[in-house]
Design a protein around this motif. Structure first.
Motif, PDB file in Angstrom:
ATOM      1  N   ASP A 241      40.044 -18.347  84.065  1.00 34.09           N
ATOM      2  CA  ASP A 241      39.180 -19.046  85.098  1.00 34.09           C
ATOM      3  C   ASP A 241      39.155 -20.478  84.776  1.00 34.09           C
ATOM      4  O   ASP A 241      38.845 -21.011  83.942  1.00 34.09           O
ATOM      5  N   PRO A 242      39.579 -21.294  86.029  1.00 32.43           N
ATOM      6  CA  PRO A 242      39.773 -22.693  85.868  1.00 32.43           C
ATOM      7  C   PRO A 242      38.217 -23.371  85.932  1.00 32.43           C
ATOM      8  O   PRO A 242      38.296 -24.527  85.862  1.00 32.43           O
ATOM      9  N   ASP A 243      37.134 -22.665  86.226  1.00 34.32           N
ATOM     10  CA  ASP A 243      35.790 -23.197  86.452  1.00 34.32           C
ATOM     11  C   ASP A 243      35.264 -23.070  84.912  1.00 34.32           C
ATOM     12  O   ASP A 243      35.358 -22.166  84.362  1.00 34.32           O
ATOM     13  N   GLU A 244      34.450 -24.135  84.831  1.00 35.08           N
ATOM     14  CA  GLU A 244      33.757 -24.313  83.464  1.00 35.08           C
ATOM     15  C   GLU A 244      32.680 -23.186  83.442  1.00 35.08           C
ATOM     16  O   GLU A 244      32.032 -22.563  84.368  1.00 35.08           O
ATOM     17  N   ASP A 245      32.488 -22.352  82.247  1.00 34.81           N
ATOM     18  CA  ASP A 245      31.685 -21.281  82.031  1.00 34.81           C
ATOM     19  C   ASP A 245      30.811 -21.722  80.855  1.00 34.81           C
ATOM     20  O   ASP A 245      30.914 -22.506  80.050  1.00 34.81           O
ATOM     21  N   THR A 246      30.170 -20.626  80.507  1.00 31.76           N
ATOM     22  CA  THR A 246      29.019 -20.611  79.367  1.00 31.76           C
ATOM     23  C   THR A 246      29.968 -20.815  78.095  1.00 31.76           C
ATOM     24  O   THR A 246      29.176 -21.499  77.053  1.00 31.76           O
ATOM     25  N   GLU A 247      31.083 -20.230  77.795  1.00 32.70           N
ATOM     26  CA  GLU A 247      31.778 -20.501  76.663  1.00 32.70           C
ATOM     27  C   GLU A 247      32.385 -21.875  76.520  1.00 32.70           C
ATOM     28  O   GLU A 247      32.275 -22.485  75.325  1.00 32.70           O
ATOM     29  N   ASP A 248      32.655 -22.468  77.568  1.00 35.27           N
ATOM     30  CA  ASP A 248      33.010 -23.911  77.653  1.00 35.27           C
ATOM     31  C   ASP A 248      32.066 -24.709  76.937  1.00 35.27           C
ATOM     32  O   ASP A 248      31.951 -25.830  76.223  1.00 35.27           O
ATOM     33  N   ARG A 249      30.677 -24.608  77.752  1.00 28.43           N
ATOM     34  CA  ARG A 249      29.610 -25.206  77.184  1.00 28.43           C
ATOM     35  C   ARG A 249      29.244 -25.023  75.792  1.00 28.43           C
ATOM     36  O   ARG A 249      28.869 -26.116  74.959  1.00 28.43           O
ATOM     37  N   ARG A 250      29.379 -23.711  75.231  1.00 32.84           N
ATOM     38  CA  ARG A 250      29.103 -23.630  73.915  1.00 32.84           C
ATOM     39  C   ARG A 250      29.864 -24.140  73.022  1.00 32.84           C
ATOM     40  O   ARG A 250      29.758 -24.846  71.987  1.00 32.84           O
TER      41      ARG A 250
ATOM     42  N   PHE B 118      31.333 -36.038  71.864  1.00 36.96           N
ATOM     43  CA  PHE B 118      32.481 -35.561  70.814  1.00 36.96           C
ATOM     44  C   PHE B 118      33.361 -37.010  70.844  1.00 36.96           C
ATOM     45  O   PHE B 118      34.111 -37.305  69.925  1.00 36.96           O
ATOM     46  N   GLY B 119      33.540 -37.427  72.062  1.00 35.97           N
ATOM     47  CA  GLY B 119      34.537 -38.563  72.200  1.00 35.97           C
ATOM     48  C   GLY B 119      35.328 -38.841  73.376  1.00 35.97           C
ATOM     49  O   GLY B 119      35.923 -39.624  73.833  1.00 35.97           O
ATOM     50  N   TYR B 120      35.322 -37.748  74.272  1.00 32.63           N
ATOM     51  CA  TYR B 120      36.015 -37.690  75.602  1.00 32.63           C
ATOM     52  C   TYR B 120      35.432 -38.808  76.472  1.00 32.63           C
ATOM     53  O   TYR B 120      34.279 -38.769  76.714  1.00 32.63           O
ATOM     54  N   PRO B 121      36.553 -39.527  77.076  1.00 36.43           N
ATOM     55  CA  PRO B 121      36.102 -40.733  78.063  1.00 36.43           C
ATOM     56  C   PRO B 121      35.720 -40.170  79.358  1.00 36.43           C
ATOM     57  O   PRO B 121      36.445 -40.369  80.417  1.00 36.43           O
ATOM     58  N   VAL B 122      34.527 -39.453  79.407  1.00 33.48           N
ATOM     59  CA  VAL B 122      34.380 -38.704  80.789  1.00 33.48           C
ATOM     60  C   VAL B 122      33.479 -39.561  81.671  1.00 33.48           C
ATOM     61  O   VAL B 122      33.797 -39.219  82.819  1.00 33.48           O
TER      62      VAL B 122
ATOM     63  N   SER C 155      24.831 -26.367  76.502  1.00 38.06           N
ATOM     64  CA  SER C 155      24.222 -27.872  76.834  1.00 38.06           C
ATOM     65  C   SER C 155      25.245 -28.362  78.014  1.00 38.06           C
ATOM     66  O   SER C 155      26.140 -27.734  78.469  1.00 38.06           O
ATOM     67  N   ASP C 156      24.972 -29.634  78.742  1.00 30.16           N
ATOM     68  CA  ASP C 156      25.592 -29.948  79.800  1.00 30.16           C
ATOM     69  C   ASP C 156      26.972 -30.362  79.052  1.00 30.16           C
ATOM     70  O   ASP C 156      27.137 -30.930  78.212  1.00 30.16           O
ATOM     71  N   TRP C 157      28.090 -29.712  79.750  1.00 31.29           N
ATOM     72  CA  TRP C 157      29.305 -29.983  79.102  1.00 31.29           C
ATOM     73  C   TRP C 157      29.547 -31.348  79.123  1.00 31.29           C
ATOM     74  O   TRP C 157      30.365 -31.862  77.947  1.00 31.29           O
ATOM     75  N   LYS C 158      29.442 -32.268  80.042  1.00 28.00           N
ATOM     76  CA  LYS C 158      29.828 -33.358  80.155  1.00 28.00           C
ATOM     77  C   LYS C 158      29.035 -34.259  79.206  1.00 28.00           C
ATOM     78  O   LYS C 158      29.743 -35.172  78.486  1.00 28.00           O
ATOM     79  N   THR C 159      27.903 -34.175  78.976  1.00 28.53           N
ATOM     80  CA  THR C 159      26.896 -34.706  77.979  1.00 28.53           C
ATOM     81  C   THR C 159      27.535 -34.410  76.459  1.00 28.53           C
ATOM     82  O   THR C 159      27.764 -35.445  75.550  1.00 28.53           O
TER      83      THR C 159
ATOM     84  N   ALA D 290      39.919 -34.430  84.419  1.00 28.40           N
ATOM     85  CA  ALA D 290      40.855 -34.618  83.407  1.00 28.40           C
ATOM     86  C   ALA D 290      40.663 -34.277  82.162  1.00 28.40           C
ATOM     87  O   ALA D 290      41.303 -33.753  81.145  1.00 28.40           O
ATOM     88  N   CYS D 291      39.435 -34.587  81.589  1.00 26.64           N
ATOM     89  CA  CYS D 291      38.818 -34.399  80.247  1.00 26.64           C
ATOM     90  C   CYS D 291      38.683 -33.033  79.997  1.00 26.64           C
ATOM     91  O   CYS D 291      39.054 -32.425  79.013  1.00 26.64           O
ATOM     92  N   PHE D 292      38.110 -32.340  81.172  1.00 23.41           N
ATOM     93  CA  PHE D 292      38.022 -30.680  81.068  1.00 23.41           C
ATOM     94  C   PHE D 292      39.242 -30.192  80.908  1.00 23.41           C
ATOM     95  O   PHE D 292      39.428 -29.143  80.022  1.00 23.41           O
ATOM     96  N   ALA D 293      40.375 -30.515  81.456  1.00 18.86           N
ATOM     97  CA  ALA D 293      41.614 -29.979  81.376  1.00 18.86           C
ATOM     98  C   ALA D 293      42.142 -30.256  80.003  1.00 18.86           C
ATOM     99  O   ALA D 293      42.921 -29.519  79.463  1.00 18.86           O
TER     100      ALA D 293
END
Length: 230
Positions: A210-219, A179-183, A170-174, A195-198
């Protein structure tokens, strides 16, 4: 085996007030002190000039000090947001852990936390998903309790949330907003999403290189949002 019950030392802090608008605790926020010792942290949290406090302070040796009554509003969270909650202090209980953030949290300290958390959660009906990091609600200015804190250990005892192994995308930000993060809305931060991603990485995937968002972050983020809403 249940953790051994530590003695709770009453060390009253003057830095508190009533919870606003009839609020009751629905969150537990975990912090680290970032000070040289528990004694130094206690002095700061009990000094009226600092205007900071927490409900509990747990030393590296597992000593538990209660500084503010749970039904009162301690001054620990500061500016931040979790979900729709913007006055986090009125809706939370704050626990300070004696740690500089540069080393693992001591076993006696973790055992004391594991003894204290379920009592607070039962008293106020707080679910595991609502045990959060200071960095979760204030990612633009706070990093505690940091990547050294063992959230997975708490989750195994249903004292926090941890992503399961199911596939998802899914879209990480969504997902993070669900979940609750103030994105999308956080005072004092023009674009809080990075900052929320960090903060998310520090808590749920601190070993990622890897500092960039990837599929595992989204999962992971999609599963956290789904588990929190179920």
């Amino acid at each position: 085996m249940a953790p051994k019950a530590p003695q709770i030392i009453q060390t009253p802090s003057p830095n508190f007030g009533p919870r606003r608008d009839g609020a009751t605790p629905s969150l537990i926020v975990l912090h680290y002190t970032a000070m040289a010792s528990a004694e130094a942290a206690c002095n700061t949290l009990c000094n009226p000039e600092t205007e900071v406090s927490a409900h509990y302070l747990i030393s590296g040796k597992g000593l538990v000090q209660q500084l503010v009554a749970e039904d009162m509003r301690a001054w620990h969270a500061g500016a931040g947001q979790w979900g729709d909650i913007t006055d986090v202090n009125s809706h939370s209980i704050g626990i300070e852990l004696d740690n500089l953030g540069t080393h693992p949290f001591a076993e006696p300290q973790m055992a004391a936390l594991e003894w204290l958390l379920p009592q607070i959660m039962q008293r106020w009906g707080i679910p595991p998903k609502n045990v959060i990091a200071h960095s979760d609600l204030a990612p633009h200015r706070k990093i505690d309790p940091g990547p050294r804190f063992d959230w997975q250990r708490l989750a195994r005892q249903e004292l926090a949330i941890w992503p399961d192994a199911q596939r998802a995308d899914s879209d990480w930000k969504t997902s993070a907003k669900s979940f609750g993060y103030p994105v999308t809305a956080l005072n004092g931060c023009d674009d809080p999403a990075p900052a929320c991603f960090a903060a998310f990485r520090s808590r749920f995937r601190p070993w990622a290189k890897d500092p960039d968002e990837d599929t595992e972050d989204r999962r992971i983020m999609a599963r956290l949002a789904a588990q929190a809403s179920s």
